[in-house]
Design an enzyme around this catalytic site. Structure first.
Site, short mmCIF file in Angstrom:
data_model
loop_
_atom_site.label_atom_id
_atom_site.label_comp_id
_atom_site.label_asym_id
_atom_site.label_seq_id
_atom_site.Cartn_x
_atom_site.Cartn_y
_atom_site.Cartn_z
N GLY A 171 37.51 -44.16 -7.24
CA GLY A 171 36.44 -44.65 -8.10
C GLY A 171 35.97 -43.65 -9.13
NE ARG A 297 43.11 -42.20 -0.64
CZ ARG A 297 42.23 -43.19 -0.66
NH1 ARG A 297 41.98 -43.87 0.46
NH2 ARG A 297 41.59 -43.51 -1.76
#
Length: 457
Positions: A171, A297
């Protein structure tokens, strides 16, 4: 009873907080010895207490400890670890760290370094996925660096557009531009921020969808070329492009469209030879969708997928890293019910979500049927100012969405948190759950922004 040998004897967890504790718990269940590294301020953490062994690392300020590969590698070698699990954040998507692990005889639990490097470059990832046939937003397939290139791209894309750091993630490194007057000032500020945060000033431009849903596909891929989709998650409730509420299945998403997203995500993973747990992220409109990025991930919101599928994603990560096949086939993935996750952050929503540090004088998580709380916090623990503000994730499961929301409302109301100087997002999350747009499953990434505008009016 058949005993299955664990994939590793010892795994070092190169992270902190709830994700470090999460990995330690799966290691314990698999019969794997766990080692946790910790900074000075994390010496009394829940992960340190739960691990079989812990090693303090440095040097310098605490916030840099988990970003210092020499100390992590030395701790792994000294404690006899065969593998390093990076969790999320910090070094989890750093191809150089993954390569360093390999050079020192350690298995990095994640994607191959060369694949991670390709997908970590957001501009390159866009081009690779476009070449693989995935739809991408109108934008630049290469970074832009000169005013002439920026203006030319903006004319082609149109406003509003978003400027993104090529090395960004989580973000960060994103700025929305709504007019030509804002273009160059925003370009310069985003470039400067990217250089400061990521040591990489390259940025690219994309069309910005004002009213879109953020939907992601969870994948697992092993070294044998098997790629399995575990379904989608809706992550549309966000502040500053960071997620607050996640759920699966995505409300209001037609099954056919969900199937399309899964199919193209699997195709994209195969195109780059992806291995491990990964997430393909998309923006979704009423009848169209576009690829955003890949997270190489484990995701913060992985528990909702675990709740509906019964698959332990960390266990699968460890198995894949050891060269073992996936324990499930695509045909065996049968999601059931609805799961919702709310992130409890130590932030003050009334002050622009400013992080809050301080001592927790009361911390009593909720319980009850089908309620899971992933947290590293406890009464008496001091929330440090050095790290991400996440305190806990509350995850619920129910047969349908209405029951899941009701269960989450009960769990949030039951969650007792207070502390000196500490405010949280708990009450804001309760307001989100009560919002009629959210209830109808019609919310988009603009939900919180729209709510603030209406409140101001």
């Amino acid at each position: 009873m058949t005993t299955v040998a664990p994939p590793f004897d010892t795994v070092l967890v190169a992270n902190r907080g709830e994700i470090a504790l999460r990995v330690v718990r799966t290691c314990r269940e698999m019969g794997i010895r766990s080692v946790v590294v910790y900074s000075t301020v994390d010496s009394d953490s829940a992960a340190v207490r739960a691990a079989d062994e812990s090693v303090r690392i440095g040097p310098g300020p605490a916030k840099y400890s988990y970003l210092y590969p020499p100390a992590i590698i030395e701790a792994a070698l000294r404690t006899g670890a065969q593998a390093v699990h990076p969790g999320y954040g910090f070094l989890s998507e750093d191809p150089d760290f993954a390569e360093i692990c390999t050079r020192n005889g350690l298995v990095f639990v994640g994607a191959r370094p060369e694949v991670m490097a390709q997908l970590g470059d957001k501009a390159l990832a866009r081009r690779l996925m476009a070449d693989a046939g995935l739809p991408v937003l109108p934008g630049t397939l290469e970074p832009v660096s000169t005013p002439a290139d920026v203006f030319a791209a903006a004319r082609r894309i149109g406003f509003p557009l978003i400027i993104k750091a090529a090395a960004g993630g989580g973000g960060r490194g994103m700025s929305v531009v709504r007019s030509q007057d804002e273009l160059m000032p925003t370009f310069r500020s985003t470039t400067a921020a990217a250089r400061s945060v990521f040591s990489d000033e390259r940025v690219y431009l994309e069309r910005f969808w004002e009213r879109a849903k953020h939907v992601e596909i969870q994948l697992l891929a092993d070294e044998r070329g098997t790629v399995v989709s575990l379904g989608e998650r809706d992550c549309s409730v966000q502040r500053r492009h960071q997620k607050l509420v996640e759920e699966t299945p995505a409300p209001g998403l037609p099954p056919a469209l969900a199937g399309q997203l899964a199919d193209v995500a699997v195709a994209g993973a195969r195109a780059v030879g992806y291995t491990g747990a990964g997430t393909f992220e998309f923006l979704v409109g009423e009848e169209e969708f576009a690829f955003i990025e890949v997270n190489s991930r484990i995701q913060v919101e992985h528990p909702v997928t675990e709740m509906v599928t019964g698959v332990d994603l960390v266990r699968e990560q460890l198995r894949i890293a050891a060269g073992m096949p996936l324990s499930i086939t695509q045909e065996e993935v049968r999601p059931r019910g609805v799961s919702v996750e709310c992130r409890i952050n130590a932030e003050d929503p009334s002050r622009g979500f400013m992080p809050c540090a301080g001592e927790l004088t009361e911390f009593v998580p909720p319980g009850g049927p089908f309620v899971r709380v992933d947290t590293h916090a406890f009464t008496g623990w001091r929330v440090p100012p050095d790290y991400d503000s996440l305190l806990a994730k509350v995850i619920v499961w129910a047969p349908d969405r209405d029951q899941a929301i009701a269960r989450m409302e009960r769990a949030l109301a039951e969650f007792r948190i207070s502390g000196r100087g500490v405010r949280t997002t708990r009450d804001l999350l309760g307001a989100v759950l009560a919002d009629p747009v959210f209830r109808a499953g019609a919310h988009t990434t603009s939900l919180l922004e729209t709510a603030r505008e209406e409140t101001a009016c």
